[in-house]
Design a protein around this motif. Structure first.
Motif, PDB file in Angstrom:
ATOM      1  N   PRO A 118      -8.775  -6.046   2.816  1.00 51.24           N
ATOM      2  CA  PRO A 118      -7.709  -6.836   3.431  1.00 51.24           C
ATOM      3  C   PRO A 118      -6.566  -7.149   2.461  1.00 51.24           C
ATOM      4  O   PRO A 118      -5.394  -7.145   2.855  1.00 51.24           O
ATOM      5  CB  PRO A 118      -8.424  -8.115   3.879  1.00 51.24           C
ATOM      6  CG  PRO A 118      -9.852  -7.719   4.044  1.00 51.24           C
ATOM      7  CD  PRO A 118     -10.095  -6.713   2.969  1.00 51.24           C
ATOM      8  N   PHE A 119      -6.913  -7.425   1.196  1.00 52.27           N
ATOM      9  CA  PHE A 119      -5.878  -7.702   0.192  1.00 52.27           C
ATOM     10  C   PHE A 119      -4.993  -6.478  -0.028  1.00 52.27           C
ATOM     11  O   PHE A 119      -3.753  -6.584  -0.029  1.00 52.27           O
ATOM     12  CB  PHE A 119      -6.539  -8.118  -1.124  1.00 52.27           C
ATOM     13  CG  PHE A 119      -5.608  -8.107  -2.307  1.00 52.27           C
ATOM     14  CD1 PHE A 119      -4.704  -9.140  -2.498  1.00 52.27           C
ATOM     15  CD2 PHE A 119      -5.634  -7.059  -3.221  1.00 52.27           C
ATOM     16  CE1 PHE A 119      -3.837  -9.127  -3.590  1.00 52.27           C
ATOM     17  CE2 PHE A 119      -4.783  -7.037  -4.306  1.00 52.27           C
ATOM     18  CZ  PHE A 119      -3.886  -8.074  -4.491  1.00 52.27           C
TER      19      PHE A 119
ATOM     20  N   ARG B 158      -0.828  -5.753   1.194  1.00 50.20           N
ATOM     21  CA  ARG B 158       0.233  -5.448   0.242  1.00 50.20           C
ATOM     22  C   ARG B 158       0.857  -4.072   0.491  1.00 50.20           C
ATOM     23  O   ARG B 158       2.072  -3.901   0.322  1.00 50.20           O
ATOM     24  CB  ARG B 158      -0.312  -5.503  -1.193  1.00 50.20           C
ATOM     25  CG  ARG B 158      -0.884  -6.865  -1.602  1.00 50.20           C
ATOM     26  CD  ARG B 158       0.143  -7.961  -1.472  1.00 50.20           C
ATOM     27  NE  ARG B 158      -0.390  -9.289  -1.717  1.00 50.20           N
ATOM     28  CZ  ARG B 158      -0.201  -9.971  -2.840  1.00 50.20           C
ATOM     29  NH1 ARG B 158       0.508  -9.439  -3.822  1.00 50.20           N
ATOM     30  NH2 ARG B 158      -0.710 -11.176  -2.977  1.00 50.20           N
ATOM     31  N   LEU B 159       0.045  -3.104   0.872  1.00 47.46           N
ATOM     32  CA  LEU B 159       0.532  -1.730   1.012  1.00 47.46           C
ATOM     33  C   LEU B 159       0.662  -1.268   2.452  1.00 47.46           C
ATOM     34  O   LEU B 159       1.367  -0.294   2.724  1.00 47.46           O
ATOM     35  CB  LEU B 159      -0.414  -0.761   0.266  1.00 47.46           C
ATOM     36  CG  LEU B 159      -0.630  -1.001  -1.226  1.00 47.46           C
ATOM     37  CD1 LEU B 159      -1.604   0.032  -1.786  1.00 47.46           C
ATOM     38  CD2 LEU B 159       0.681  -0.944  -1.982  1.00 47.46           C
ATOM     39  N   GLY B 160      -0.018  -1.959   3.376  1.00 47.83           N
ATOM     40  CA  GLY B 160      -0.078  -1.489   4.751  1.00 47.83           C
ATOM     41  C   GLY B 160      -1.283  -0.584   4.954  1.00 47.83           C
ATOM     42  O   GLY B 160      -1.808   0.000   3.994  1.00 47.83           O
TER      43      GLY B 160
ATOM     44  N   SER C 262      -2.568   2.290   2.231  1.00 42.24           N
ATOM     45  CA  SER C 262      -3.881   1.978   1.660  1.00 42.24           C
ATOM     46  C   SER C 262      -4.865   3.099   1.921  1.00 42.24           C
ATOM     47  O   SER C 262      -5.673   3.481   1.058  1.00 42.24           O
ATOM     48  CB  SER C 262      -4.405   0.666   2.250  1.00 42.24           C
ATOM     49  OG  SER C 262      -3.533  -0.402   1.981  1.00 42.24           O
ATOM     50  N   TYR C 263      -4.803   3.646   3.144  1.00 41.43           N
ATOM     51  CA  TYR C 263      -5.680   4.749   3.506  1.00 41.43           C
ATOM     52  C   TYR C 263      -5.390   5.981   2.642  1.00 41.43           C
ATOM     53  O   TYR C 263      -6.322   6.645   2.154  1.00 41.43           O
ATOM     54  CB  TYR C 263      -5.496   5.072   4.986  1.00 41.43           C
ATOM     55  CG  TYR C 263      -6.439   6.123   5.530  1.00 41.43           C
ATOM     56  CD1 TYR C 263      -7.769   5.826   5.782  1.00 41.43           C
ATOM     57  CD2 TYR C 263      -5.981   7.409   5.794  1.00 41.43           C
ATOM     58  CE1 TYR C 263      -8.625   6.794   6.275  1.00 41.43           C
ATOM     59  CE2 TYR C 263      -6.836   8.383   6.294  1.00 41.43           C
ATOM     60  CZ  TYR C 263      -8.155   8.066   6.540  1.00 41.43           C
ATOM     61  OH  TYR C 263      -9.005   9.013   7.026  1.00 41.43           O
TER      62      TYR C 263
ATOM     63  N   GLN D 123       3.644  -2.608  10.544  1.00 42.19           N
ATOM     64  CA  GLN D 123       4.280  -3.748   9.885  1.00 42.19           C
ATOM     65  C   GLN D 123       3.293  -4.425   8.941  1.00 42.19           C
ATOM     66  O   GLN D 123       2.106  -4.573   9.258  1.00 42.19           O
ATOM     67  CB  GLN D 123       4.771  -4.753  10.923  1.00 42.19           C
ATOM     68  CG  GLN D 123       5.923  -4.241  11.783  1.00 42.19           C
ATOM     69  CD  GLN D 123       6.400  -5.298  12.749  1.00 42.19           C
ATOM     70  OE1 GLN D 123       5.757  -6.329  12.952  1.00 42.19           O
ATOM     71  NE2 GLN D 123       7.561  -5.056  13.352  1.00 42.19           N
ATOM     72  N   LEU D 124       3.784  -4.796   7.774  1.00 44.79           N
ATOM     73  CA  LEU D 124       2.937  -5.509   6.832  1.00 44.79           C
ATOM     74  C   LEU D 124       2.655  -6.915   7.343  1.00 44.79           C
ATOM     75  O   LEU D 124       3.544  -7.602   7.819  1.00 44.79           O
ATOM     76  CB  LEU D 124       3.618  -5.584   5.461  1.00 44.79           C
ATOM     77  CG  LEU D 124       3.779  -4.266   4.704  1.00 44.79           C
ATOM     78  CD1 LEU D 124       4.531  -4.517   3.402  1.00 44.79           C
ATOM     79  CD2 LEU D 124       2.438  -3.622   4.418  1.00 44.79           C
TER      80      LEU D 124
END
Length: 480
Positions: A75-76, A80-82, A86-87, A198-199
């Motif tokens: 989640p963190f 931050r990256l979306g 992140s994936y 969206q972040l």
């Protein structure tokens, strides 16, 4: 005009959810493929690095432990990256780690590179579930998880056979190199097809929680790994166990206190006040312990005790993986119709039966009978693992999915690590206990494997008891 726009939007959403499903399948497939390939290659790695069973099991447990420690950071990272970035980061780390593992020159080097793999794999599963659940409505989550489960269970169908072939006819390095082209395809597909969402609100990193979680899990797992050499009464084992439990209790207290003060904890312990989530995770622990513990034991039985090559062992394990893959899709559809308990209950009963029958095998058990048992076990797993995720997350809202899916993944990784570590230690200890002048070494190892499988039977029955505490679910409304 408004209706036409709405229809176009619905059509676009319908198409995109299948795009997401296709893309995340690559990540799930690659992550599980690596684990199942390594399982069947353990005896070969043990020989290549001149390591004992306790030493070589860290190739698995180090990888899985890293996943358990890093997964709560999902989640963190995603805040931050979306989700998309992140994936992609997870895929890059996993692919890089895979390539480095193939170049490992020693067992410690291999374990270190496996940790890098584990960091990437830790983010893949919860992010995949988050991406899926954000696109599929609640009444279709059984189908979505079933489709995701096909990828996660297709890898065990391919992994042992492919890994066995590579180890037998090529070299052990290629069990890691094979991930590189799959990873590159996944990275390319994700970068081109996934949308930049969206972040959300930025989540602060819980440093204290992370350090406590990492240290407690490391202490607990390491204590089990040194039991064989030190014994249960040794100061080191007892100290590690007590220290691990204390750190774990302190971690839970710190997380609860942070939540009460309105801060973002590493793991939202309030999720466990939800009944389906609580008992779903309890069942998850027991089933995962028995399932992945078996995946660790069976290659040892087939290769070390029955003298099969890694490729032959992989072929023998193939019916289990194919059956689990097919039943995952059927189970996903049944969950949407009749509810989780009516699907998982038969699966747990079949798993208990299959595990008990496995605990009676000998050095001369016919291979056709072993295949029947693997087939039965595969059916049980297909009806259990993926449908159980649906039930565990059934009461979670959109804002809770990322955190809840991370917790479910963490629980599964921890249970897998403990299952492998405990069963590996039990086999080592019991093999020495059974060894006597009138008992040959292979017989002693067989008796030790039987003891480990009998413990797994008890664990599965504990899952059966926990399952009855899940409330019966109403059938969700289905789109027509």
């Amino acid at each position: 005009m408004q209706t036409s726009q709405q229809q176009a939007r619905d059509k676009n959403t319908f198409e995109y959810k299948w795009i997401v499903t296709t893309v995340v399948i690559f990540g799930a497939f690659m992550s599980v493929l690596d684990q199942t390939i390594v399982n069947v290659a353990l005896p070969r790695l043990q020989h290549a690095f001149h390591a004992d069973l306790n030493g070589i099991q860290w190739v698995l447990t180090g990888y899985i432990l890293t996943q358990g420690v890093i997964t709560p950071m999902t989640p963190f990272v995603s805040s931050r990256l979306g989700n998309k970035n992140s994936y992609l980061l997870a895929l890059i780390l996993f692919t890089l780690g895979s390539g480095l593992c193939g170049f490992a020159w020693s067992l410690p080097a291999l374990v270190v590179f496996r940790l890098l793999q584990g960091i990437g794999a830790a983010l893949l599963t919860p992010l995949s579930l988050t991406l899926l659940y954000n696109e599929f409505p609640v009444e279709q989550r059984g189908v979505a998880t079933g489709l995701f489960g096909i990828a996660a269970l297709l890898a065990p169908a391919v992994g042992p056979t492919l890994g066995g072939y590579l180890v037998t006819y090529v070299s052990w390095q290629f069990i890691f190199f094979v991930n590189v082209p799959v990873g590159l395809v996944a990275i390319l597909a994700g970068s081109r097809l996934l949308r930049n969402g969206q972040l959300g609100k930025k989540i602060p990193f819980d440093v204290a929680g992370f350090l406590l979680a990492a240290s407690s899990l490391t202490c607990l797992l390491y204590s089990f790994s040194v039991v064989n050499s030190d014994g249960w009464s040794s100061i080191r084992v007892l100290g590690l166990l007590v220290g691990g439990v204390f750190l774990l209790a302190l971690f839970l207290y710190i997380e609860w206190r942070a939540m009460k003060r309105g801060r973002q904890p590493l793991i939202d312990v309030s999720l466990f006040t939800n009944r389906p989530f609580l008992f779903g995770n309890i069942v998850n622990v027991f089933i995962t312990f028995a399932f992945f513990g078996g995946l660790f034991l069976f290659p040892i039985y087939l290769q070390t005790l029955r003298s099969l090559s890694a490729f032959e062992a992989g072929l023998l394990l193939l019916p289990q993986a194919i059956a689990s893959m097919m039943m995952a899709l059927i189970g996903g559809r049944l969950v949407d119709r009749v509810g989780v308990r009516f699907v998982v209950l038969p699966g747990v009963l079949l798993l208990a039966l299959a595990t008990w029958l496995f605990s009676t095998v000998s050095l001369t058990t016919p291979f056709w009978w072993l295949q029947m048992l693997f087939l039965l076990r595969g059916i049980a797993i297909g009806l259990t693992l993926q449908p159980l995720i649906v039930g565990t997350l059934s009461a979670m809202g959109p804002a809770q999915i990322a955190q809840a899916s991370s917790v479910v993944t963490v629980v599964r990784f921890i249970a897998t690590s403990l299952g492998i570590a405990i069963l590996a230690t039990l086999v080592q200890v019991q093999a020495k206990a059974h060894l006597a002048p009138i008992v040959h070494q292979k017989d002693a190892q067989l008796f030790a494997l039987q003891d480990a499988l009998k413990l797994s039977v008890i664990i599965v029955f504990a899952a059966l008891i926990a399952l009855f505490f899940l409330r019966p679910e109403q059938r969700p409304h289905r789109n027509r």
